[in-house]
Design a protein around this motif. Structure first.
Motif, PDB file in Angstrom:
ATOM      1  N   MET A 198       5.653  -1.617   1.249  1.00 22.49           N
ATOM      2  CA  MET A 198       5.368  -0.543   2.193  1.00 22.49           C
ATOM      3  C   MET A 198       6.671   0.106   2.669  1.00 22.49           C
ATOM      4  N   ARG A 226       8.099   2.249  -0.197  1.00 20.69           N
ATOM      5  CA  ARG A 226       7.298   3.476  -0.287  1.00 20.69           C
ATOM      6  C   ARG A 226       7.665   4.412   0.855  1.00 20.69           C
ATOM      7  N   LYS A 253       5.018  12.661  -1.602  1.00 19.97           N
ATOM      8  CA  LYS A 253       4.415  11.740  -0.628  1.00 19.97           C
ATOM      9  C   LYS A 253       3.089  11.215  -1.154  1.00 19.97           C
ATOM     10  N   GLY A 257       2.268   7.548  -1.976  1.00 23.32           N
ATOM     11  CA  GLY A 257       1.167   7.031  -1.182  1.00 23.32           C
ATOM     12  C   GLY A 257       0.125   6.375  -2.058  1.00 23.32           C
ATOM     13  N   GLY A 305       1.443   3.143  -3.373  1.00 28.41           N
ATOM     14  CA  GLY A 305       1.357   2.114  -2.333  1.00 28.41           C
ATOM     15  C   GLY A 305      -0.068   1.630  -2.146  1.00 28.41           C
ATOM     16  N   GLY A 306      -1.010   2.560  -2.150  1.00 26.19           N
ATOM     17  CA  GLY A 306      -2.406   2.188  -1.982  1.00 26.19           C
ATOM     18  C   GLY A 306      -2.921   1.349  -3.138  1.00 26.19           C
ATOM     19  N   PHE A 336       7.048   2.605  12.705  1.00 22.83           N
ATOM     20  CA  PHE A 336       6.104   1.951  13.619  1.00 22.83           C
ATOM     21  C   PHE A 336       4.732   1.808  12.982  1.00 22.83           C
ATOM     22  N   GLN A 337       4.261   2.861  12.316  1.00 23.09           N
ATOM     23  CA  GLN A 337       2.904   2.814  11.779  1.00 23.09           C
ATOM     24  C   GLN A 337       2.779   1.796  10.650  1.00 23.09           C
ATOM     25  N   VAL A 364       2.455  -1.544  12.286  1.00 21.91           N
ATOM     26  CA  VAL A 364       1.116  -1.739  12.844  1.00 21.91           C
ATOM     27  C   VAL A 364       0.130  -2.083  11.731  1.00 21.91           C
ATOM     28  N   LEU A 365       0.200  -1.343  10.621  1.00 25.42           N
ATOM     29  CA  LEU A 365      -0.713  -1.626   9.501  1.00 25.42           C
ATOM     30  C   LEU A 365      -0.521  -3.049   8.991  1.00 25.42           C
ATOM     31  N   ILE A 400      -2.054  -5.503  11.360  1.00 21.51           N
ATOM     32  CA  ILE A 400      -3.520  -5.473  11.252  1.00 21.51           C
ATOM     33  C   ILE A 400      -3.958  -6.283  10.036  1.00 21.51           C
ATOM     34  N   LEU A 401      -3.274  -6.078   8.912  1.00 21.12           N
ATOM     35  CA  LEU A 401      -3.664  -6.758   7.676  1.00 21.12           C
ATOM     36  C   LEU A 401      -3.372  -8.250   7.730  1.00 21.12           C
ATOM     37  N   LEU A 446      -5.781  -9.693  11.609  1.00 21.42           N
ATOM     38  CA  LEU A 446      -7.226  -9.571  11.809  1.00 21.42           C
ATOM     39  C   LEU A 446      -8.078 -10.334  10.789  1.00 21.42           C
TER      40      LEU A 446
END
Lengths: 230, 339, 408
Positions: free
Chosen positions: C42, C45, C263, C267, C270-271, C372-373, C376-377, C380-381, C384
């Motif tokens: 991540m 990327r 991008k 993206g 990365g996905g 930051f995002q 956060v991702l 979460i992964l 959670l």
């Protein structure tokens, strides 16, 4: 203070349903000391667990401190165990990964009491029971008598009204038996309601006992109040 | 399908949310069928254990839903670069409107519903007879269905984004369209005025019910307890207020705060104005808490347990008032400074 | 329960994790490895995306390319004047560029030679690079080159290979270029670019327009593309639409479109990686389930004792969930840090994959961006799903019957 009316308790043991208590009724007044006596498997420990809200009756009714708790939900029973009942187990049941004072203060943890305050309260009780020098020892480093005293301290940490003791004298040496009886005497003087289960009544305890209930095969075979048969 | 980190992360959360919702709904139904306070104690205990499972997973689910709301909008934002013509979230929504707008709306509604359930559960546990047990268990079935619907909407949107040109927010709000009333798109103060009138009315109600709640233990008070009609009225009033709020944001507040007379996009407002998410959140939460108060007191069993729950209900009303008042103050200050 | 009660449960949860160290490590170590994997991908990327964003500020507003038989080809300079007449167009500059397919130590690599109109292409903030050593080309310079960092770094070749560089190519040295297509050139290196925007500049060899025309065989009235600059950002789209509508056989790309293309490509990469990475995550979750779902007799007895002394079922469940939360937060944090460090070190071992098939021969440092995002991702992964999988085991622990547990 404590009233049990036609209580029954059944356990499922494989395919067989075992009746541990069968239509048992008894009453213990405030400040009294009652002994539940009988051979192993007679139902006295189950009766104690029922009164201590550790297990629920399958039939009948139960009152504690003038409140019927027969159909209370689990979290209400837990609150009663925390606030009103102090349980002393036969096998002491201290947590081995914790020190003596931590074990004593376990009931205080979820109440949000700080570590400092918990230690103060635990040390006060340990001092009364002459165990303050062992406060920081791990529970499994204590002798049998010391573990029993720590278990008693844990039972008293919230100053409960009711003390339940399951065979408190069976796993300790003679010297400590005297000591535990003295503790029970002091508690009775303070007005605590005490119920002890024992397969063998100690003569030295007889003077404290207000009521003796004899169990056999899950039923009460005999009840005596201050030496008089009821 | 567009594939990026946000979409994968969102789909993971969505799957977890679905599992939680369905597990709670199924167990809730099974317990609801058998729940009876007169059951033998050990049978009740067995059912209580299942209720603990529901509480555990729904608590986790609520926390998950709080995270999923901003994550959903971040995910949509990450798709902008892949959609020709899209310059903001409205463009992304236009790929599959109205599915996308419904899915976005559910991101606000579902946390509110979870919140209602958790508050009801908390109140229920204060009373030994657990008077709201059947009500809260029954609620889980429609909640589970709604979660399933939301997951299907999300997946169908995310999995089927076609590479076609879309229009952006200016074409939605500024160019008159036949399918949208002009009063809902042009820059006008009317919705702001109506919003404030309704907001003050609701605020007044909160104060009134706060006083009345405190006095409800007295004889002949608390006549609104158990009244379903009042619940419906308040639900409608609050929903109306929310709709008017959205219209006020769209028609007048967004252009004013963004400093662009034709820029009505609420998504841009929430992204670019730092206090917009704050007052939006506070007003929404304040109204939701007030609504939850009515849903609780309209329960048939409530009257019998009012005294036991007095302190908690007063606290609920107070928090509703604080959040609504706080949100209104922040909005008003910003409006005053912007004029 | 008061907040202090929750804090106490948290502390007890941490203590339990320390007591059952083996079980905790069995969960946290795989989690660290899995999160480190997700993190470095991540962040790399993100590095490419950030590079693209920075470069956007320096790209021409509109790039016009010629299309020949459906593929990008030469563009005639005849349309340059017509484009200059479009309202709001400030400047139109021709550019000649092409790929240099080279064989380096038996490996195929591609560099880019770019010829600029040095009269108009003023070296200022418009260019997506800055000089690290030496100077940029001056108007009138011939047979001189400015190199991207990737080109300037050293590598040796075997006798018989086409591209020969004796040592690190530095300012003042000569660059001999002969690609596999037979194009030859000799240039004096006058400057080396820094790596502000590696994605665009690291593989570049910048020469004058005339030198590039000679090298690639372009005529006087031909170019690879035309760089169009607008007088103001608001007019860019309008200019692009007008150019696209006025001429045939051309492709018009705005700076935004070029950036979004990069991008989107990264993206998607990365996905796709993350979708495959989910298999790894699932393995960790199954491991957690296996560890947590089985409640040993000792643990069961301990829970029974806690309940006997007054702990509520909800408190036991909360404590167990907090154990998972602590493991999740801890494992994810360490994993993110490890992934970040691995990315900073240039993802040794897999840098080629990270850079993609059109990579510059190995010295290209992989760009890294930690925002930051992304953090956060990752949390979460990492947290959670772990808590989701722990919910039922926590419940099973919480509903242990104290009476039965103590009897064991």
């Amino acid at each position: 203070m404590i009233r049990v009316e036609k209580a029954t308790k059944s356990y499922q043991s494989g395919k067989v349903k075992v009746r541990a208590l069968n239509d048992v009724s008894l009453e213990v007044k405030k400040g009294e000391m009652a002994v539940l006596s009988g051979p192993s498997g007679s139902g006295k420990s189950t009766m104690l667990n029922v009164i201590g809200c550790l297990t629920r009756i399958t039939g009948g009714r139960l009152w504690l401190a003038d409140q019927e708790v027969s159909h209370f939900p689990d979290h209400f029973l837990a609150a009663i165990r925390r606030e009103k009942i102090g349980f002393i187990f036969q096998q002491f049941n201290l947590l081995s990964g914790y020190s003596t004072w931590e074990n004593v203060s376990l009931p205080l943890l979820p109440m949000g009491i700080s570590e400092k305050e918990r230690r103060i309260r635990a040390m006060k009780l340990l001092e009364e029971l002459n165990l303050e020098t062992r406060a920081d020892f791990m529970a499994n480093e204590l002798s049998g008598g010391e573990q029993q005293r720590a278990a008693i301290a844990r039972a008293l940490i919230n100053d409960p009204e009711i003390i339940l003791a399951d065979e408190p004298l069976s796993n300790i040496d003679t010297g400590h038996v005297r000591m535990v009886i003295d503790i029970l005497r002091e508690l009775k003087k303070k007005g605590k309601t005490i119920i002890v289960s024992s397969h063998d009544t100690q003569p030295s305890m007889a003077s404290l006992v207000d009521r003796t209930v004899y169990f056999a095969s899950g039923e009460i075979s005999l009840q005596e109040e201050l030496g008089e048969e009821l | 399908m567009i594939l990026n980190n946000y979409i994968i992360t969102y789909l993971v959360c969505s799957s977890l949310s679905l599992v939680i919702g369905l597990l709670a709904a199924v167990n809730g139904f099974l317990v609801w069928k058998k729940w009876d306070i007169t059951n033998p104690a050990d049978e009740q205990y067995r059912l209580e254990k299942k209720v603990y499972l529901i509480i555990t997973i729904l608590s986790l689910g609520f926390f998950l839903r709080i995270l999923m709301t901003p994550l959903w909008f971040w995910t949509l934002h990450s798709m902008i670069i892949s959609i020709p013509g899209a310059m903001c979230l409205v463009g992304v929504h236009n790929i599959a409107a109205p599915i996308s707008y419904i899915a976005s709306g559910l991101k606000l509604i579902l946390p509110a519903l979870y919140g209602y359930w958790l508050i009801l559960n908390l109140l229920d546990r204060y009373v030994p007879t657990q008077p709201f047990m059947k009500q809260k268990l029954m609620f889980l079935t429609p909640l589970g269905i709604l979660i399933l619907a939301e997951t299907i909407l999300d997946a169908s949107f995310l999995f089927s984004v076609p590479p076609r040109q879309v229009s952006c927010c200016t074409s939605l709000f500024d160019v008159p369209r036949e399918d949208i009333l002009q009063i809902a798109t042009e820059s006008t103060w009317i919705w702001v005025v109506i919003f404030y009138i309704l907001a003050f009315f609701i605020s007044g109600e909160i104060v009134y019910f706060l006083i009345a709640q405190k006095r409800s233990a007295l004889p002949n008070r608390g006549r609104w307890f158990g009244k379903k009609s009042l619940m419906f009225f308040e639900t409608l009033a609050i929903l109306l207020l929310l709709v008017v709020f959205i219209l006020a944001l769209q028609t007048r507040i967004s252009p004013l705060f963004l400093g662009l007379p034709f820029h009505h996009c609420i998504f841009c407002l929430l992204q670019e104005v730092w206090d917009a998410p704050l007052f939006f959140f506070m007003i929404f939460v304040g109204l939701t808490l007030f609504l939850i108060y009515f849903w609780v007191v309209s329960s048939a069993n409530y009257r019998d347990v009012n005294e036991l729950l007095m302190e908690e209900m007063v606290r609920l009303l107070k928090w509703s008032g604080y959040m609504l008042a706080g949100g209104l103050i922040i909005l008003s200050i910003h409006l005053f400074l912007a004029l | 329960m008061r907040i202090a009660g929750h804090i106490n449960l948290w502390l007890m949860a941490s203590q339990n994790l320390r007591r059952w160290r083996g079980k905790s490590l069995a969960i946290v170590i795989p989690l660290i490895l899995v999160m480190a994997t997700a993190s470095f991908m991540m962040f790399t990327r993100g590095g490419f995306v950030k590079d693209a964003e920075i470069a956007r500020g320096f790209l021409p507003d509109v790039t016009v390319q010629g299309i020949e038989a459906g593929r990008v080809g030469k563009i005639s300079l005849a349309i340059k004047k017509r484009i200059e007449e479009i309202p709001h167009v400030k400047l139109v500059i021709p550019r000649v560029w092409g790929y240099l397919p080279l064989k380096i130590e038996g490996t195929d690599a591609a560099y880019t030679m770019m010829g600029l109109d040095l009269e108009q292409m003023v070296y200022d903030e418009k260019l997506p690079w800055t000089i690290e050593k030496g100077a940029f080309l001056a108007p009138g310079d011939r047979n001189k080159a400015v190199l991207g960092q990737g080109v300037a770094l050293s590598f040796k070749t075997d006798v018989g290979e086409r591209f020969v560089v004796e040592d690190t190519v530095d300012v003042g040295e000569r660059l001999l270029v002969e690609d596999t297509l037979g194009n030859r050139g000799e240039f004096e290196v006058v400057g080396v670019l820094n790596n502000t925007v590696q994605i665009y500049s690291t593989d570049l060899i910048i020469v004058s327009l005339e030198d590039a025309r000679l090298f690639f065989g372009y005529g006087e009235n031909e170019a690879s593309d035309l760089l169009v600059y607008a007088d103001s950002p608001e007019n860019v789209d309008r200019i692009a639409w007008e150019i696209a509508g006025s001429f045939k056989n051309i492709r018009v790309l705005t700076a935004k479109a070029l950036t979004d293309l990069v991008k989107e490509a990264f993206g998607r990469r990365g996905g796709t990686f993350q979708a495959m990475w989910l298999i790894l995550l699932t393995t960790v979750l199954l491991l957690v389930w296996a560890q947590s779902a089985h409640i040993s007799v000792d643990v069961s007895k301990e829970i029974g004792i806690l309940k006997a002394v007054g702990w509520q079922t909800g408190e036991i469940i909360e404590m167990r969930m907090m154990e998972s939360l602590i493991l999740g937060l801890g494992g994810t944090s360490i994993g993110i840090l490890a992934g970040f460090l691995y990315a900073l070190l240039g993802t040794p071992g897999i840098s080629g994959y990270c850079l993609g098939c059109a990579s510059v021969y190995p010295k290209f440092p992989v760009p890294v961006n930690c925002d930051f995002q992304s953090i956060v991702l990752l949390f979460i992964l990492g947290v959670l799903p772990l808590m989701g999988v722990s919910a039922i085991p926590a419940w099973l622990a919480g509903v242990v019957d104290p009476d039965e547990a103590i009897r064991r």
